[in-house]
Design a protein around this motif. Structure first.
Motif, short mmCIF file in Angstrom:
data_model
loop_
_atom_site.label_atom_id
_atom_site.label_comp_id
_atom_site.label_asym_id
_atom_site.label_seq_id
_atom_site.Cartn_x
_atom_site.Cartn_y
_atom_site.Cartn_z
N VAL A 215 0.81 -1.15 -0.11
CA VAL A 215 0.03 -0.15 0.00
C VAL A 215 0.90 1.04 0.07
N PHE A 216 0.70 2.09 -0.86
CA PHE A 216 1.50 3.40 -0.77
C PHE A 216 1.01 3.99 0.10
N ASP A 217 1.68 4.67 1.13
CA ASP A 217 1.14 5.23 2.43
C ASP A 217 1.63 6.77 2.51
N GLY A 218 2.63 7.14 1.83
CA GLY A 218 2.75 8.60 1.75
C GLY A 218 4.19 8.70 1.66
N ILE A 219 4.97 9.78 2.31
CA ILE A 219 6.45 10.13 2.02
C ILE A 219 6.87 10.04 3.40
N GLN A 220 8.22 9.97 3.48
CA GLN A 220 8.89 9.86 4.81
C GLN A 220 9.84 11.27 4.17
N ALA A 221 9.93 12.21 5.11
CA ALA A 221 10.62 13.39 4.84
C ALA A 221 11.40 13.72 6.30
N TYR A 222 12.28 12.99 6.63
CA TYR A 222 13.37 13.22 7.83
C TYR A 222 14.38 14.15 7.53
N HIS A 223 14.50 15.16 8.26
CA HIS A 223 15.77 15.95 8.11
C HIS A 223 16.79 15.53 9.27
N GLY A 224 17.55 14.45 9.32
CA GLY A 224 18.35 14.22 10.49
C GLY A 224 19.29 15.39 10.52
N ALA A 225 19.97 15.85 9.66
CA ALA A 225 21.15 16.55 9.80
C ALA A 225 20.57 18.07 10.37
N ALA A 226 19.29 18.15 10.37
CA ALA A 226 18.80 19.52 10.77
C ALA A 226 18.61 19.52 12.49
N GLN A 227 18.75 18.28 13.10
CA GLN A 227 18.14 18.36 14.37
C GLN A 227 19.18 18.58 15.21
#
Lengths: 378, 378
Positions: A172-184
């Motif tokens: 099932v296409f559930d959406g997008i993963q948009a995690y900006h690890g470097a910004a934390q």
């Protein structure tokens, strides 16, 4: 090969053997409540990251407060969470290798399982395994929003991958993963905010492109403990993945707030109990916690509430403290509490959390929780 | 809470699940043989350090080749070694805290147990516990020979402590511990040699002062994999404590040899098997081994035998590789072998050694050895 716990329930905190990984339960629960209140207030979903705590018990406490599920990074962590009673787990990462993908698809028999993809080969492997096991995998397309690590480029490449997922039986296409690890851990408040604003443009363009292709994002996931207010503020992200907020660490403590001051929105709730094991030279003390007791990838641990006392170097099993003129004595056998530099890899060094109620100095041990997914690397 | 092994005996090396801690058994055994030959040639005793390998199986292989016993840093490690059949263990460290000292004295029922001291309070605690358990502890006085960590000053302070040990029922004064940890990774050959020459003067003065007080040193212990030839060359040290030599790491590989070239006297025998899990952008690949798979306190892991390919950053569960113009392809699912920066804390992240015979590329899994003392912090 599990080590014995370093304390017993009912022990005074001062009797905990060292080094030990100690949770200040009062501070910890305030952290959980604070994030739950934020979610209620904003309507955003919280899916805390279990790569930080590796504990189904902590996961349950988060879900009792309204979290919709858990994230993790490894199939082995997902297995531990599902075995521990968590029924909705997202592996916020690519899973590569036949054995791992098979385990993931099999696990979906017992829980709702999500996973990320940034490559058509992964999609095909997920689909084949899901068909074999007669299960469904909920797949997010990971897009690179600035970390330059995993993820397809935003826009058209994401749409093409999403179409492949949507077309695959078993997925099932559930959406997008948009995690900006470097910004934390960008120190400046404005700079951290700006990084997420940039990411937001990329997310928006991708969501629009997906919509134009007839693909709806049930989930727009990402955000960590250092940036989650920014992602929420865009109105785009609807599922946050903060890990460290419940325990915190010294590195997060170095992020700057809106007013330019250092400090945490959440409280330090995780500590290493250590003991002075050598105190030969005035001005120097050596504690029994070194590289195997506190990960130093994001800096040395900090000494907790001891004036003018600094942790200056770590070797495998030793931590060297420098005592300035204003430092209280640190004699042989004295207890020194440390705040680890980086929570996730430090937790991964221990088999047990020792939960203390009533403060580190005068409290007592209320619980021993296994770090059940410690070492779950595959 | 032990994780399942990432391979089965008989598997081809290419089938090992990742990340995994892999020993090249051929290189490993050559390392063991090389050190055993050195001991035979020079007559010095070898007491390898189990803080590196944490494995009674490796300890037994060392002892079959003539090692006189094992060192370790923690009581928990000593317990695992004795339970695994090792009958002579030195905790080359101070042991502080009633519970720990009791365990140490109790363990001496089943093995010859040594321990270090740099404080009269430790000596008194050791003696009281040894009397309680009706056992004997063999105590070394640790002197500071340049690391500025633990240890009394050489000379008179050492003699006073030795006298206290010698006078205590339940304790035997065994000699001095003179380990220069800081010298092991001094890059220059001459500078490294000079550090041990300085230490040697301090050892000699202390041994003379002890002799003048009627105290004989059965053991003058110390030396690591970076300096053991120098200590042996002085004719003073008679018991060497090298740990890393059997497995080695990237950091030792940066030490310079006599002729100024980089390189190892021993072979790299320890590797992390990793897999490319994301390969979206040309010139970049991401492997599934990050901070929880390889300790970075002494630098990032190095990529093994892949031209123009560099490990450029580690996050919790990701390792980012940069591929130069001359790099072979690193496609999704490809195997990448890494050499960890620092062996000891890296081994401590794993539950299993996977022993491979016949080379990493074409060999097969010969054995699975538990890292039995992993996490033995207390």
């Amino acid at each position: 090969m599990t080590t014995p716990p370093p304390a017993r329930v009912g022990d005074p905190a001062g009797a905990i053997d060292t080094p030990a990984l100690v949770i200040d339960l009062d501070a910890f629960e305030r952290n959980l409540d604070r994030m739950a209140a934020f979610a209620k207030e904003t309507g955003v979903r919280i899916r805390p990251h279990a790569k930080t705590h590796k504990s189904p018990m902590i996961a349950r406490l988060q879900m009792e407060r309204g979290a919709v599920g858990q994230c993790c990074q490894k199939v082995g962590e997902a297995e531990v969470l599902v075995d521990g009673g968590i029924d909705d787990v997202l592996v916020s990462n690519q899973v590569v290798g036949e054995a791992k993908v098979a385990r993931l698809a099999a696990l979906a028999r017992r829980a709702r399982i999500g996973v990320c993809a940034d490559d058509p080969l992964q999609v095909d492997a997920y689909a084949a395994a899901a068909r074999t096991y007669g299960t469904t995998l909920h797949v997010l397309v990971e897009i690179d929003v600035g970390a330059a690590r995993c993820g397809v480029a935003p826009g058209t490449p994401a749409v093409e991958l999403a179409q492949r997922i949507a077309a695959a039986d078993g997925l099932v296409f559930d959406g997008i993963q948009a995690y900006h690890g470097a910004a934390q851990h960008i120190r400046g408040y404005r700079e951290r905010h700006a990084a997420i604003a940039k990411a937001s443009d990329l997310v928006e363009a991708t969501v629009d492109a997906l919509a134009a292709a007839g693909l709806e994002c049930r989930t727009i996931g990402g955000a960590g403990s250092g940036t989650f207010r920014f992602e929420t503020g865009t109105g785009l992200w609807n599922e946050l993945q903060p890990g460290s907020y419940c325990l915190m660490d010294a590195d997060y403590g170095r992020n700057l707030k809106d007013d330019g001051s250092e400090g945490l929105e959440f409280e330090h709730a995780l500590f290493i109990a250590s003991t002075v094991m050598s105190a030969v030279v005035p001005g120097r003390a050596v504690v029994d916690a070194g590289l195997k007791a506190s990960s130093v990838d994001s800096g040395l641990p900090e000494v907790w509430q001891r004036a003018d006392t600094t942790f200056v170097s770590a070797s495998d099993e030793h931590g060297k403290l420098s005592l300035g003129a204003g430092a209280p004595p640190a004699g042989l056998g004295d207890r020194v509490w440390l705040v680890p530099g980086h929570v996730d890899p430090t937790v991964n060094l221990y088999d047990w959390y020792v939960g203390v109620r009533g403060g580190l100095e005068s409290g007592y041990v209320e619980c021993l929780w296994p770090v059940a997914a410690r070492g779950a690397l595959t």
